[in-house]
Design a protein around this motif. Structure first.
Motif, PDB file in Angstrom:
ATOM      1  N   GLN A  84     -12.575   5.997 -26.604  1.00 44.01           N
ATOM      2  CA  GLN A  84     -12.313   4.579 -26.813  1.00 44.01           C
ATOM      3  C   GLN A  84     -11.864   3.962 -25.497  1.00 44.01           C
ATOM      4  N   ARG A  85     -12.242   2.720 -25.296  1.00 40.15           N
ATOM      5  CA  ARG A  85     -11.688   1.975 -24.163  1.00 40.15           C
ATOM      6  C   ARG A  85     -10.307   1.474 -24.554  1.00 40.15           C
ATOM      7  N   ALA A  86      -9.409   1.500 -23.607  1.00 38.28           N
ATOM      8  CA  ALA A  86      -8.037   1.069 -23.878  1.00 38.28           C
ATOM      9  C   ALA A  86      -7.461   0.479 -22.607  1.00 38.28           C
ATOM     10  N   GLN A  87      -7.462  -0.830 -22.522  1.00 38.99           N
ATOM     11  CA  GLN A  87      -6.936  -1.476 -21.324  1.00 38.99           C
ATOM     12  C   GLN A  87      -5.411  -1.416 -21.300  1.00 38.99           C
ATOM     13  N   PHE A  88      -4.786  -1.518 -22.468  1.00 36.89           N
ATOM     14  CA  PHE A  88      -3.326  -1.531 -22.542  1.00 36.89           C
ATOM     15  C   PHE A  88      -2.821  -0.300 -23.278  1.00 36.89           C
ATOM     16  N   LEU A  89      -1.805   0.330 -22.747  1.00 30.89           N
ATOM     17  CA  LEU A  89      -1.126   1.472 -23.343  1.00 30.89           C
ATOM     18  C   LEU A  89      -2.060   2.615 -23.746  1.00 30.89           C
ATOM     19  N   PRO A  90      -2.912   3.090 -22.842  1.00 36.90           N
ATOM     20  CA  PRO A  90      -3.844   4.159 -23.226  1.00 36.90           C
ATOM     21  C   PRO A  90      -3.140   5.462 -23.607  1.00 36.90           C
ATOM     22  N   TRP A  91      -2.010   5.771 -22.994  1.00 40.71           N
ATOM     23  CA  TRP A  91      -1.303   7.008 -23.303  1.00 40.71           C
ATOM     24  C   TRP A  91      -0.711   6.953 -24.707  1.00 40.71           C
ATOM     25  N   LEU A  92      -0.247   5.788 -25.123  1.00 39.46           N
ATOM     26  CA  LEU A  92       0.259   5.631 -26.484  1.00 39.46           C
ATOM     27  C   LEU A  92      -0.867   5.794 -27.494  1.00 39.46           C
ATOM     28  N   LYS A  93      -2.021   5.216 -27.213  1.00 38.44           N
ATOM     29  CA  LYS A  93      -3.179   5.362 -28.097  1.00 38.44           C
ATOM     30  C   LYS A  93      -3.628   6.820 -28.166  1.00 38.44           C
ATOM     31  N   ALA A  94      -3.542   7.529 -27.063  1.00 42.20           N
ATOM     32  CA  ALA A  94      -3.884   8.948 -27.045  1.00 42.20           C
ATOM     33  C   ALA A  94      -2.921   9.740 -27.924  1.00 42.20           C
ATOM     34  N   GLU A  95      -1.627   9.461 -27.806  1.00 46.70           N
ATOM     35  CA  GLU A  95      -0.628  10.138 -28.642  1.00 46.70           C
ATOM     36  C   GLU A  95      -0.860   9.845 -30.117  1.00 46.70           C
ATOM     37  N   GLU A  96      -1.186   8.598 -30.445  1.00 49.13           N
ATOM     38  CA  GLU A  96      -1.447   8.222 -31.835  1.00 49.13           C
ATOM     39  C   GLU A  96      -2.656   8.974 -32.381  1.00 49.13           C
ATOM     40  N   HIS A  97      -3.711   9.082 -31.584  1.00 52.77           N
ATOM     41  CA  HIS A  97      -4.900   9.811 -32.025  1.00 52.77           C
ATOM     42  C   HIS A  97      -4.556  11.268 -32.306  1.00 52.77           C
ATOM     43  N   LEU A  98      -3.837  11.900 -31.407  1.00 45.93           N
ATOM     44  CA  LEU A  98      -3.485  13.302 -31.592  1.00 45.93           C
ATOM     45  C   LEU A  98      -2.648  13.507 -32.850  1.00 45.93           C
ATOM     46  N   ALA A  99      -1.716  12.622 -33.096  1.00 46.49           N
ATOM     47  CA  ALA A  99      -0.852  12.745 -34.275  1.00 46.49           C
ATOM     48  C   ALA A  99      -1.621  12.485 -35.566  1.00 46.49           C
ATOM     49  N   GLU A 100      -2.434  11.433 -35.584  1.00 55.43           N
ATOM     50  CA  GLU A 100      -3.120  11.044 -36.811  1.00 55.43           C
ATOM     51  C   GLU A 100      -4.315  11.937 -37.141  1.00 55.43           C
ATOM     52  N   GLU A 101      -5.120  12.268 -36.158  1.00 55.57           N
ATOM     53  CA  GLU A 101      -6.360  13.004 -36.410  1.00 55.57           C
ATOM     54  C   GLU A 101      -6.194  14.518 -36.370  1.00 55.57           C
ATOM     55  N   HIS A 102      -5.245  15.012 -35.579  1.00 59.09           N
ATOM     56  CA  HIS A 102      -5.118  16.455 -35.392  1.00 59.09           C
ATOM     57  C   HIS A 102      -3.739  16.979 -35.795  1.00 59.09           C
ATOM     58  N   GLN A 103      -2.858  16.100 -36.267  1.00 59.10           N
ATOM     59  CA  GLN A 103      -1.481  16.471 -36.621  1.00 59.10           C
ATOM     60  C   GLN A 103      -0.818  17.238 -35.481  1.00 59.10           C
ATOM     61  N   ALA A 104      -1.156  16.843 -34.256  1.00 56.81           N
ATOM     62  CA  ALA A 104      -0.606  17.484 -33.062  1.00 56.81           C
ATOM     63  C   ALA A 104       0.510  16.594 -32.516  1.00 56.81           C
ATOM     64  N   THR A 105       1.749  17.021 -32.734  1.00 62.83           N
ATOM     65  CA  THR A 105       2.891  16.183 -32.369  1.00 62.83           C
ATOM     66  C   THR A 105       3.890  16.874 -31.462  1.00 62.83           C
ATOM     67  N   VAL A 106       3.711  18.160 -31.187  1.00 61.31           N
ATOM     68  CA  VAL A 106       4.677  18.890 -30.361  1.00 61.31           C
ATOM     69  C   VAL A 106       4.349  18.654 -28.899  1.00 61.31           C
ATOM     70  N   ASP A 107       5.288  18.037 -28.195  1.00 58.65           N
ATOM     71  CA  ASP A 107       5.111  17.700 -26.775  1.00 58.65           C
ATOM     72  C   ASP A 107       5.503  18.906 -25.923  1.00 58.65           C
ATOM     73  N   PRO A 108       4.581  19.429 -25.108  1.00 58.77           N
ATOM     74  CA  PRO A 108       4.899  20.601 -24.287  1.00 58.77           C
ATOM     75  C   PRO A 108       5.930  20.345 -23.197  1.00 58.77           C
ATOM     76  N   THR A 109       6.155  19.096 -22.836  1.00 57.22           N
ATOM     77  CA  THR A 109       7.120  18.788 -21.773  1.00 57.22           C
ATOM     78  C   THR A 109       8.536  18.687 -22.295  1.00 57.22           C
ATOM     79  N   GLU A 110       8.696  18.588 -23.625  1.00 58.42           N
ATOM     80  CA  GLU A 110      10.037  18.541 -24.196  1.00 58.42           C
ATOM     81  C   GLU A 110      10.485  19.965 -24.504  1.00 58.42           C
ATOM     82  N   GLY A 111      11.730  20.233 -24.285  1.00 58.46           N
ATOM     83  CA  GLY A 111      12.140  21.607 -24.555  1.00 58.46           C
ATOM     84  C   GLY A 111      13.579  21.704 -24.702  1.00 58.46           C
TER      85      GLY A 111
END
Length: 70
Positions: free
Chosen positions: A43-70
């Protein structure tokens, strides 16, 4: 030599089964395109592409664990 404003970055998250899912944010000038390695969604995303990427991962793949948090 003129400098081009291009590049790529990624957002990665893990799902509850331990699988990594990655969405790449591709930058070319002011335009951003986001593309999922897992399902091929893009998808094209001029504004907040990283937020849209996070939303896609959470909604479509139930992937919510951030590897940078620990």
């Amino acid at each position: 030599m003129p400098q081009t404003n291009t590049g790529t970055s990624k957002v990665s998250r893990w799902d509850q089964h331990g699988r990594e899912h990655v969405v790449h944010v591709l930058r070319k000038g002011p335009q951003r395109t986001i593309k999922c390695d897992t399902c091929g969604w893009h998808q094209r995303a001029q504004f907040l592409p990283w937020l849209k990427a996070e939303e896609h991962l959470a909604e479509e793949h139930q992937a919510t664990v951030d590897p940078t948090e620990g």
